[in-house]
Design a protein around this motif. Structure first.
Motif, mmCIF file in Angstrom:
data_model
loop_
_atom_site.group_PDB
_atom_site.id
_atom_site.type_symbol
_atom_site.label_atom_id
_atom_site.label_comp_id
_atom_site.label_asym_id
_atom_site.label_seq_id
_atom_site.Cartn_x
_atom_site.Cartn_y
_atom_site.Cartn_z
ATOM 1 N N HIS A 28 0.827 -1.208 0.000
ATOM 2 C CA HIS A 28 0.000 0.000 0.000
ATOM 3 C C HIS A 28 0.867 1.268 0.000
ATOM 4 C CE1 HIS A 28 -4.077 1.681 1.640
ATOM 5 N NE2 HIS A 28 -3.713 2.255 0.523
ATOM 6 N N HIS A 80 -3.462 9.493 1.201
ATOM 7 C CA HIS A 80 -2.732 8.379 1.806
ATOM 8 C C HIS A 80 -1.862 8.831 2.972
ATOM 9 C CE1 HIS A 80 -4.075 6.000 -1.646
ATOM 10 N NE2 HIS A 80 -3.899 4.975 -0.836
ATOM 11 N N TRP A 129 -13.172 6.825 0.084
ATOM 12 C CA TRP A 129 -12.731 7.164 1.430
ATOM 13 C C TRP A 129 -13.928 7.577 2.276
ATOM 14 C CZ3 TRP A 129 -7.344 7.174 2.180
ATOM 15 C CH2 TRP A 129 -6.585 7.067 1.016
ATOM 16 N N ASP A 164 -9.299 4.546 4.324
ATOM 17 C CA ASP A 164 -9.212 4.191 2.910
ATOM 18 C C ASP A 164 -10.061 2.944 2.698
ATOM 19 O OD1 ASP A 164 -8.403 3.374 0.370
ATOM 20 O OD2 ASP A 164 -6.258 3.642 0.762
ATOM 21 N N TRP A 166 -10.580 1.712 -0.511
ATOM 22 C CA TRP A 166 -10.193 1.029 -1.753
ATOM 23 C C TRP A 166 -9.869 -0.418 -1.365
ATOM 24 C CZ3 TRP A 166 -7.983 3.193 -6.662
ATOM 25 C CH2 TRP A 166 -8.337 4.536 -6.868
ATOM 26 N N HIS A 168 -7.508 -2.293 -2.175
ATOM 27 C CA HIS A 168 -6.081 -2.555 -1.898
ATOM 28 C C HIS A 168 -5.738 -2.291 -0.421
ATOM 29 C CE1 HIS A 168 -5.285 1.811 -3.367
ATOM 30 N NE2 HIS A 168 -5.158 1.804 -2.061
#
Ligand code: MN3
Length: 208
Positions: A28, A80, A129, A164, A166, A168
């Motif tokens: 990540h 991030h 998010w 987060d 997402w 991933h």
């Protein structure tokens, strides 16, 4: 010319285990986050945005479809870095300090906040998010969900906390169980000290 750089993680790669693995953080941070940094530097090279701060690049490209690639990569770099700081080993649970008072004011109780935050994170369709944000003008807290790279900076909101969602971010550790990842974030990982620091910085800029 100054370029945008990837900040180091604020803890060791294995510091969030057993909740978020070293493998997740290596991919990540070192792959996904690094790629946004690399893409952004390539996109702004020899343009008027080269040498600007990340926040200036986000503000200058928000809402401009001709700069969508720049916005998406710049916002993902910013989001991030904010997310890493929203996590801490042995975090989570009920907050203390000013943020606890503000959460009670805005949501009625911590439990109600946690329910609304988890619901926003679980129902963000596809990638994106969930955020706890403070209003730029009156400082009131609210929950915001954003799609893909979108970020509170583009909506007149001050970020206080983020997750987060997402795939991933959680697929290695939680597979498709996004709600379990969200519950773990709230119970064991939230960095309330960071949220309190963000709130204090925001309140310093609010006229009473
Ligand atoms: Mn991510």
């Amino acid at each position: 010319m100054t370029t945008i750089t990837l900040p180091a993680l604020p803890y060791a790669y294995d510091a969030l285990e057993p909740h978020i693995s070293k493998e997740t953080l290596e991919f990540h941070h070192d792959k996904h986050h690094q790629t946004y940094v690399t893409n952004l530097n390539n996109l702004i090279k020899e343009t008027e945005l080269e040498g600007k701060t990340l926040e200036e690049i986000i503000t200058a490209s928000a809402g401009d479809t001709s700069k969508a690639g720049i916005f998406n990569n710049a916002a993902q770099v910013w989001n991030h870095t904010f997310y890493w700081n929203s996590l801490t080993p042995n975090g989570g649970g009920k907050p203390t300090g000013a943020i606890a008072v503000k959460i009670d004011e805005a949501f009625g109780s911590y439990e109600k906040f946690a329910e609304e935050f988890a619901n926003a994170a679980a129902t963000q369709f596809g990638s994106g998010w969930a955020w706890l944000v403070a209003d730029e003008i009156n400082g009131n807290l609210s929950i915001l969900k954003t799609a893909n790279a979108d970020t509170p900076l583009a909506h007149g909101k001050i970020a206080v906390l983020t997750i987060d969602v997402w795939e991933h971010a959680y697929y290695i550790d939680f597979r498709n169980a996004r709600p379990k990842y969200i519950a773990t974030f709230l119970e064991s990982l939230v960095n309330w000290d960071y949220a309190n620091a963000k709130l204090a910085g925001q309140e310093a800029g609010v006229e009473k």
